[in-house]
Motif scaffolding. Structure first.
Motif, PDB file in Angstrom:
ATOM      1  N   PRO A   1      -2.938  -4.575  -6.567  1.00 31.10           N
ATOM      2  CA  PRO A   1      -2.670  -3.654  -7.684  1.00 31.10           C
ATOM      3  C   PRO A   1      -2.261  -4.400  -8.943  1.00 31.10           C
ATOM      4  CG  PRO A   1      -1.714  -2.808  -5.665  1.00 31.10           C
ATOM      5  CD  PRO A   1      -2.193  -4.187  -5.345  1.00 31.10           C
ATOM      6  N   ASN A   2      -2.605  -3.852 -10.103  1.00 29.95           N
ATOM      7  CA  ASN A   2      -2.301  -4.517 -11.380  1.00 29.95           C
ATOM      8  C   ASN A   2      -0.809  -4.575 -11.670  1.00 29.95           C
ATOM      9  OD1 ASN A   2      -2.264  -1.717 -11.757  1.00 29.95           O
ATOM     10  ND2 ASN A   2      -2.998  -1.829 -13.856  1.00 29.95           N
ATOM     11  N   PHE A   3      -0.014  -3.763 -11.003  1.00 29.20           N
ATOM     12  CA  PHE A   3       1.441  -3.892 -11.023  1.00 29.20           C
ATOM     13  C   PHE A   3       1.960  -3.233  -9.753  1.00 29.20           C
ATOM     14  CE2 PHE A   3       0.575   0.096 -13.252  1.00 29.20           C
ATOM     15  CZ  PHE A   3       1.494   0.988 -12.685  1.00 29.20           C
ATOM     16  N   GLU A   4       3.196  -3.566  -9.365  1.00 33.98           N
ATOM     17  CA  GLU A   4       3.774  -3.006  -8.158  1.00 33.98           C
ATOM     18  C   GLU A   4       3.895  -1.493  -8.315  1.00 33.98           C
ATOM     19  OE1 GLU A   4       8.097  -3.279  -6.290  1.00 33.98           O
ATOM     20  OE2 GLU A   4       7.020  -5.195  -6.151  1.00 33.98           O
ATOM     21  N   GLY A   5       3.131  -0.766  -7.497  1.00 41.43           N
ATOM     22  CA  GLY A   5       3.076   0.684  -7.612  1.00 41.43           C
ATOM     23  C   GLY A   5       1.860   1.175  -8.370  1.00 41.43           C
ATOM     24  N   GLY A   6       1.040   0.245  -8.889  1.00 41.25           N
ATOM     25  CA  GLY A   6      -0.135   0.613  -9.672  1.00 41.25           C
ATOM     26  C   GLY A   6      -1.293   1.098  -8.818  1.00 41.25           C
ATOM     27  N   LYS A   7      -2.292   1.707  -9.503  1.00 39.86           N
ATOM     28  CA  LYS A   7      -3.468   2.212  -8.796  1.00 39.86           C
ATOM     29  C   LYS A   7      -4.733   1.472  -9.184  1.00 39.86           C
ATOM     30  CE  LYS A   7      -4.039   6.011 -12.143  1.00 39.86           C
ATOM     31  NZ  LYS A   7      -4.096   7.483 -12.302  1.00 39.86           N
ATOM     32  N   LYS A   8      -4.670   0.605 -10.187  1.00 41.62           N
ATOM     33  CA  LYS A   8      -5.802  -0.229 -10.568  1.00 41.62           C
ATOM     34  C   LYS A   8      -5.665  -1.581  -9.872  1.00 41.62           C
ATOM     35  CE  LYS A   8      -7.407   2.724 -13.634  1.00 41.62           C
ATOM     36  NZ  LYS A   8      -8.723   3.391 -13.521  1.00 41.62           N
ATOM     37  N   TYR A   9      -6.809  -2.250  -9.591  1.00 43.32           N
ATOM     38  CA  TYR A   9      -6.780  -3.505  -8.848  1.00 43.32           C
ATOM     39  C   TYR A   9      -7.355  -4.646  -9.679  1.00 43.32           C
ATOM     40  CZ  TYR A   9      -5.206  -1.108  -4.696  1.00 43.32           C
ATOM     41  OH  TYR A   9      -4.452  -0.386  -3.808  1.00 43.32           O
ATOM     42  N   LEU A  10      -6.696  -5.816  -9.542  1.00 44.61           N
ATOM     43  CA  LEU A  10      -7.101  -6.996 -10.285  1.00 44.61           C
ATOM     44  C   LEU A  10      -7.158  -8.205  -9.362  1.00 44.61           C
ATOM     45  CD1 LEU A  10      -4.870  -6.699 -13.499  1.00 44.61           C
ATOM     46  CD2 LEU A  10      -7.293  -6.094 -13.286  1.00 44.61           C
ATOM     47  N   LEU A  11      -7.918  -9.225  -9.782  1.00 44.30           N
ATOM     48  CA  LEU A  11      -7.991 -10.501  -9.075  1.00 44.30           C
ATOM     49  C   LEU A  11      -6.878 -11.410  -9.572  1.00 44.30           C
ATOM     50  CD1 LEU A  11      -9.557 -12.432  -7.158  1.00 44.30           C
ATOM     51  CD2 LEU A  11     -10.900 -13.117  -9.164  1.00 44.30           C
ATOM     52  N   GLY A  12      -6.124 -12.029  -8.659  1.00 46.58           N
ATOM     53  CA  GLY A  12      -5.029 -12.905  -9.055  1.00 46.58           C
ATOM     54  C   GLY A  12      -4.887 -14.081  -8.110  1.00 46.58           C
ATOM     55  N   ALA A  13      -3.846 -14.888  -8.325  1.00 44.20           N
ATOM     56  CA  ALA A  13      -3.597 -16.072  -7.497  1.00 44.20           C
ATOM     57  C   ALA A  13      -2.099 -16.252  -7.292  1.00 44.20           C
ATOM     58  CB  ALA A  13      -4.196 -17.310  -8.146  1.00 44.20           C
ATOM     59  N   GLU A  14      -1.724 -16.839  -6.154  1.00 44.21           N
ATOM     60  CA  GLU A  14      -0.331 -17.124  -5.825  1.00 44.21           C
ATOM     61  C   GLU A  14      -0.242 -18.506  -5.190  1.00 44.21           C
ATOM     62  OE1 GLU A  14       0.899 -14.104  -3.135  1.00 44.21           O
ATOM     63  OE2 GLU A  14       1.079 -12.537  -4.679  1.00 44.21           O
ATOM     64  N   PRO A  15       0.870 -19.235  -5.394  1.00 48.95           N
ATOM     65  CA  PRO A  15       1.034 -20.546  -4.762  1.00 48.95           C
ATOM     66  C   PRO A  15       1.522 -20.423  -3.324  1.00 48.95           C
ATOM     67  CG  PRO A  15       2.930 -20.080  -6.121  1.00 48.95           C
ATOM     68  CD  PRO A  15       1.976 -18.919  -6.317  1.00 48.95           C
ATOM     69  N   ILE A  16       1.245 -21.447  -2.527  1.00 44.79           N
ATOM     70  CA  ILE A  16       1.784 -21.582  -1.174  1.00 44.79           C
ATOM     71  C   ILE A  16       2.618 -22.855  -1.162  1.00 44.79           C
ATOM     72  CG2 ILE A  16       1.255 -21.946   1.272  1.00 44.79           C
ATOM     73  CD1 ILE A  16      -1.426 -20.532   0.779  1.00 44.79           C
ATOM     74  N   ILE A  17       3.913 -22.743  -0.839  1.00 50.13           N
ATOM     75  CA  ILE A  17       4.802 -23.897  -0.761  1.00 50.13           C
ATOM     76  C   ILE A  17       5.751 -23.696   0.416  1.00 50.13           C
ATOM     77  CG2 ILE A  17       6.489 -25.348  -1.935  1.00 50.13           C
ATOM     78  CD1 ILE A  17       5.500 -24.226  -4.590  1.00 50.13           C
ATOM     79  N   SER A  18       5.791 -24.659   1.321  1.00 51.48           N
ATOM     80  CA  SER A  18       6.719 -24.598   2.442  1.00 51.48           C
ATOM     81  C   SER A  18       7.159 -26.012   2.783  1.00 51.48           C
ATOM     82  CB  SER A  18       6.065 -23.935   3.656  1.00 51.48           C
ATOM     83  OG  SER A  18       6.981 -23.833   4.727  1.00 51.48           O
ATOM     84  N   LEU A  19       8.470 -26.211   2.944  1.00 50.47           N
ATOM     85  CA  LEU A  19       9.039 -27.521   3.253  1.00 50.47           C
ATOM     86  C   LEU A  19      10.040 -27.367   4.375  1.00 50.47           C
ATOM     87  CD1 LEU A  19       9.543 -30.557   2.486  1.00 50.47           C
ATOM     88  CD2 LEU A  19      11.320 -29.719   0.946  1.00 50.47           C
ATOM     89  N   GLY A  20       9.992 -28.273   5.358  1.00 50.47           N
ATOM     90  CA  GLY A  20      10.956 -28.172   6.444  1.00 50.47           C
ATOM     91  C   GLY A  20      10.818 -29.314   7.418  1.00 50.47           C
ATOM     92  N   LYS A  21      11.728 -29.342   8.395  1.00 50.31           N
ATOM     93  CA  LYS A  21      11.668 -30.337   9.447  1.00 50.31           C
ATOM     94  C   LYS A  21      10.611 -29.912  10.461  1.00 50.31           C
ATOM     95  CE  LYS A  21      14.943 -32.940  10.572  1.00 50.31           C
ATOM     96  NZ  LYS A  21      16.129 -33.584  11.202  1.00 50.31           N
ATOM     97  N   ALA A  22       9.811 -30.872  10.897  1.00 50.02           N
ATOM     98  CA  ALA A  22       8.738 -30.568  11.833  1.00 50.02           C
ATOM     99  C   ALA A  22       9.312 -30.291  13.211  1.00 50.02           C
ATOM    100  CB  ALA A  22       7.754 -31.732  11.892  1.00 50.02           C
ATOM    101  N   GLY A  23       8.864 -29.209  13.835  1.00 47.75           N
ATOM    102  CA  GLY A  23       9.294 -28.874  15.182  1.00 47.75           C
ATOM    103  C   GLY A  23       8.323 -29.420  16.215  1.00 47.75           C
ATOM    104  N   GLY A  24       8.645 -29.215  17.482  1.00 50.57           N
ATOM    105  CA  GLY A  24       7.792 -29.733  18.536  1.00 50.57           C
ATOM    106  C   GLY A  24       6.543 -28.909  18.741  1.00 50.57           C
ATOM    107  N   ASP A  25       6.590 -27.616  18.409  1.00 48.38           N
ATOM    108  CA  ASP A  25       5.453 -26.729  18.624  1.00 48.38           C
ATOM    109  C   ASP A  25       4.792 -26.381  17.300  1.00 48.38           C
ATOM    110  OD1 ASP A  25       7.494 -25.006  21.007  1.00 48.38           O
ATOM    111  OD2 ASP A  25       5.993 -26.567  21.377  1.00 48.38           O
ATOM    112  N   THR A  26       3.527 -25.959  17.368  1.00 49.45           N
ATOM    113  CA  THR A  26       2.819 -25.508  16.181  1.00 49.45           C
ATOM    114  C   THR A  26       3.500 -24.251  15.644  1.00 49.45           C
ATOM    115  OG1 THR A  26       0.731 -26.371  17.026  1.00 49.45           O
ATOM    116  CG2 THR A  26       0.617 -24.731  15.276  1.00 49.45           C
ATOM    117  N   ARG A  27       3.841 -24.266  14.391  1.00 53.14           N
ATOM    118  CA  ARG A  27       4.568 -23.151  13.795  1.00 53.14           C
ATOM    119  C   ARG A  27       3.606 -22.069  13.312  1.00 53.14           C
ATOM    120  NH1 ARG A  27       9.267 -23.575  12.628  1.00 53.14           N
ATOM    121  NH2 ARG A  27       9.146 -25.815  12.286  1.00 53.14           N
TER     122      ARG A  27
END
Length: 269
Positions: free
Chosen positions: A48-74
């Motif tokens: 949606p073009n805004f939270e609660g909107g009814k029109k739709y748009l193309l957008g992008a968001e970042p992915i960032i995650s940092l942490g200690k590695a565990g023994g199993d696949t997270r």
């Protein structure tokens, strides 16, 4: 205490005491040493073009995650905000997290005449655990700054199944709560805005913001590279659904679809 208030408080308590427990097992620098990972990427989505909107748009968001590695696949989800894991014993993980909030302009269709919402962010903590080998439950509690000064709490449960060693399907329910300050920034309509827009005046309280469901198909392209196709649906409830902005210019039903790709760096400290 109501469920809307007690659940975020419980998650916050877990997040605050988990790092203390980790430090009790050894000195701080001893905890820092070891295997870490940094995952970065980007998500392209139609939303949606805004939270609660009814029109739709193309957008992008970042992915960032940092942490200690565990023994199993997270297991990770696109719903996970920027995270720094401080404690991880394999079945339970907790730490700090945050979310970037872009400016909401008043020249967006459906928002004409409303005051803009400044860019800002939310900072807080998260906790997640695996009650079953194929199920992850996660909660986030964040305090807003600049864009709004409210508190937001998000909860999600995701079941996941590996179709092949490289392809995983996952999905489950979502739920979000927010305080009155958050709703006022994004859904409130004051007297001046009512005159300018024709929307009814609205002063919201706090409570349940939305419930929904989401799912994804994730492909491990190579060991460090992951790609995903996902879809989400949420139904605005409570103070969000009651807003004149949503009732007159928007929609209670919010859909999001998109693709993402990320790269994981493993390193030692």
């Amino acid at each position: 205490m109501s469920p809307a208030k007690s659940l975020p408080a419980a998650i916050a308590a877990v997040v605050l005491f988990a790092p203390v427990s980790a430090r009790a097992e050894g000195d701080f620098f001893g905890w820092i040493r070891g295997d870490w990972y940094l995952e970065v990427g980007v998500t392209g989505l139609v939303a949606p073009n805004f939270e609660g909107g009814k029109k739709y748009l193309l957008g992008a968001e970042p992915i960032i995650s940092l942490g200690k590695a565990g023994g199993d696949t997270r297991f990770s989800s696109r719903n996970d905000n920027i995270s720094l894991g401080l404690y991880d014993n394999g079945n339970f993980r907790a730490g700090l997290n945050g979310k970037l909030l872009l400016r909401r302009d008043s020249d967006t269709e459906g928002l004409e005449g409303l005051d803009p919402v400044r860019w800002g962010g939310e900072v807080g903590g998260f906790a997640e655990f695996y009650p079953l080998e194929w199920l992850r439950v996660r909660g986030e509690v964040r305090q807003g700054f600049r864009a709004h000064h409210g508190v937001v709490a998000d909860f999600a449960a995701d079941a996941f199944y590996d179709v092949t060693p490289e392809v995983r399907i996952s999905g489950g329910p979502r739920m979000s709560f927010a305080s009155a300050s958050y709703f006022d920034a994004y859904y409130g309509v004051n007297a001046a805005e009512s005159v300018a827009t024709g929307l009814a005046e609205y002063k919201p309280g706090g409570g349940l913001k939305s419930v929904g469901v989401g799912g994804a198909v994730t492909w491990k392209v190579t060991d460090p590279i992951t790609a995903s196709l996902f879809g989400e649906y949420s139904r605005l409830t409570g103070p969000a659904a009651d807003s004149s902005l949503v009732r007159q210019n928007g929609s209670k039903d919010q859909f999001t679809i998109g693709i993402s790709t990320s790269y994981r760096f493993d390193f030692k400290l």
